[in-house]
Design an enzyme around this catalytic site. Structure first.
Site, PDB file in Angstrom:
ATOM      1  CE  LYS A 177       7.858  -6.812  -3.857  1.00 21.27           C
ATOM      2  NZ  LYS A 177       8.275  -6.896  -2.591  1.00 21.27           N
TER       3      LYS A 177
ATOM      4  CD  GLU B 298       5.485   1.061   0.160  1.00 18.44           C
ATOM      5  OE1 GLU B 298       4.888  -0.003  -0.236  1.00 18.44           O
ATOM      6  OE2 GLU B 298       6.543   1.336   0.228  1.00 18.44           O
TER       7      GLU B 298
ATOM      8  CG  HIS C  21     -17.009  -2.176   6.397  1.00 15.43           C
ATOM      9  ND1 HIS C  21     -16.733  -1.853   7.846  1.00 15.43           N
ATOM     10  CD2 HIS C  21     -18.245  -2.103   5.774  1.00 15.43           C
ATOM     11  CE1 HIS C  21     -18.021  -1.077   7.835  1.00 15.43           C
ATOM     12  NE2 HIS C  21     -18.815  -1.478   6.984  1.00 15.43           N
TER      13      HIS C  21
ATOM     14  CB  SER D  37      13.566  -6.108  -4.110  1.00 13.70           C
ATOM     15  OG  SER D  37      14.371  -6.731  -3.280  1.00 13.70           O
TER      16      SER D  37
END
Ligand code: ARG
Length: 480
Positions: free
Chosen positions: A283, A290, A156, A277
């Site tokens: 970043k 992804e 969880h 970025s």
């Protein structure tokens, strides 16, 4: 004029031709189409339809066409022909005239395309197995480089119990092993040769279909001509196995994205597999992972598209079946890229062992161990669970770990606790205790690693044996 043009008074409308033509994408079947055609010419010779000299002429012209296709793929791009089968036949006729016109005797594009697609799919199945093998290899390499690394195991997304990082690697090894097995299993049903089924009812010439199947390295000929020209369940199996493999890769990607997250920091992705970025200079984004997670959606899309195309289709061949190729090709390209990218990411991944070990001890991940300690002191498990639950609540209030609680507090709630409890509450003790088959204890994991290495070696042997079966040679070795 189209192959079938003489029955028609009018030409096809250009818009319809564009809609109907499949050459721009079924061009990828060109080598398979030529292999099938060479085998068909041999079968026609045995059936006394072609003389030995004609067969030889056809074979050498097809070999030339294979070279042309491999070296100048744009040759098809310039052509306005309907599909890859038409292109190969047109090339043959251009070279041989009437002899070339004999090749299509007893054959239909329906059994031809089903054969080409099975040949192509068999190669794709073995290529995907090879790429899965590489991911598994990368997982074992990563596990071996970080043998002692520890992670908090989650359920969880809450800290649950400590686990070895290598145990995490082996979890994905197992999933991918099943995917690999499913691809191998799908090949068993793909390895049937439709050639000799004609348009739908079989061929009227005395073709030795067993020999034809053997010549194309299939296990056997298909058994029913209607089924052979119209079913594409081998493509559905390939796509569903790909979708499952995508599910596994997307979960692996998600785990690593989370582990690399700013609040977590258990792993660091290599610069070469991340992006920055355009606005925020600090970043470092996990784009590779992804995209693996995101592209899984395309794999489901391909599977769904083909299932919907096949559903309710009347026997036997219908042009709807031409829609089998785009999803198959797209899924194979997508999965292949995902597998290669995951291998690259894993090969270059760095584990921040101090951070993850510290986290593994946080969040009361040793609460079960304290309950087990009490069980060993003859406290029934339900009772022990209850006492430790109370202790966790007190520890949260005091902002302390279980082992930081004073002895007086511990014994007030759990009277059986003695000083020896502390040694059982360390991360190492927790890991060592899970020493049954499939558990995370270092002794178990090292055994599991050995088994995994043996399985990988067996896979490798099977893959090279399969390569002999699937990768036949065109005369003159023209496979590109
Ligand atoms: N391009 C077609 C396909 O992919 C080849 C078979 C055409 N057969 C036919 N009867 N029109 O399905």
């Amino acid at each position: 004029m189209a192959l079938w043009g003489s029955r028609f008074e009018k030409d096809s409308d250009p818009l319809f031709r564009k809609f109907n033509d499949s050459l721009p994408y079924d061009w990828r079947l060109v080598q398979e189409d030529i292999e099938g055609s060479i085998a068909w010419a041999q079968a026609l010779e045995k059936a006394d339809v072609l003389s030995a000299a004609e067969r030889r002429q056809i074979e050498s012209a097809l070999t030339e066409i294979a070279t042309l296709a491999a070296e100048t793929p744009q040759s098809a791009g310039d052509s306005s022909l309907e599909d890859v089968h038409t292109w190969v036949e047109a090339q043959l006729i251009e070279r041989l005239g009437d002899v070339g016109k004999k090749l299509h005797t007893g054959r239909s594009r329906n059994d031809q395309v089903a054969t080409d697609l099975r040949l192509w799919t068999r190669r794709a199945l073995s290529d995907r197995q090879r790429e899965i093998h590489d991911v598994q290899d990368a997982l074992l390499g990563l596990a071996a480089r970080h043998e002692c690394a520890v992670l908090p195991g989650y359920t969880h997304l809450q800290h649950a119990q400590p686990i070895l990082f290598s145990h995490w690697c082996l979890a994905y090894f197992e999933m991918l092993q099943r995917d690999r097995d499913r691809f191998a299993d799908a090949d068993r049903r793909t390895a049937c040769c439709p050639l000799g089924s004609g348009a739908l009812a079989g061929t009227a010439y005395p073709i030795d279909r067993e020999a034809l199947a053997r010549a194309l390295r299939f296990d056997r000929p298909t058994s029913n001509s209607l089924d052979a020209v119209s079913d594409r369940d081998f493509v559905v199996e390939t796509l569903s196995t790909s979708a499952l493999c995508g599910i596994h890769l997307s979960r692996l990607a998600e785990d690593l994205i989370f582990y690399a997250g700013s609040e977590v920091g258990f792993v660091e992705l290599d610069d070469s597999t991340t992006t920055g970025s355009s606005m925020m200079p600090q970043k470092k984004n996990p784009d590779a992972l992804e995209l693996v997670r995101g592209k899984t959606g395309r794999l489901f899309g391909s599977l769904t598209a083909l299932c919907v195309t096949l559903k309710g289709l009347p026997l036997s061949y219908n042009k709807d079946l031409q829609e089998d190729k785009a999803p198959l090709f797209d899924a194979m390209d997508t999965l292949s890229m995902c597998l290669k990218i995951v291998t690259l990411v894993l090969d270059r991944l760095r584990i921040c062992e101090d951070v993850s070990k510290k986290a593994a001890a946080q969040g009361y991940t040793n609460a079960t161990d304290l309950a087990d300690y009490l069980v060993a002191k003859d406290v029934p498990f339900r009772e022990a669970h209850d006492q430790v639950g109370q202790l966790v609540r007190i520890a949260i209030e005091r902002d302390e770990s279980l082992e930081e609680l004073p002895m007086s507090v511990l014994t007030r709630i759990a009277p059986k606790i003695e000083k020896d409890a502390h040694v059982q509450l360390t991360v190492d003790a927790s890991l060592n205790k899970r020493n049954t088959l499939g558990g995370t204890a270092p002794a178990q994991v090292s055994q599991a690693m050995k088994v995994a290495h043996r399985r990988l070696a067996r896979n490798r042997d099977r893959l090279s044996a399969a390569a002999v079966t699937v990768r036949w040679e065109l005369p003159g070795s023209l496979l590109c």
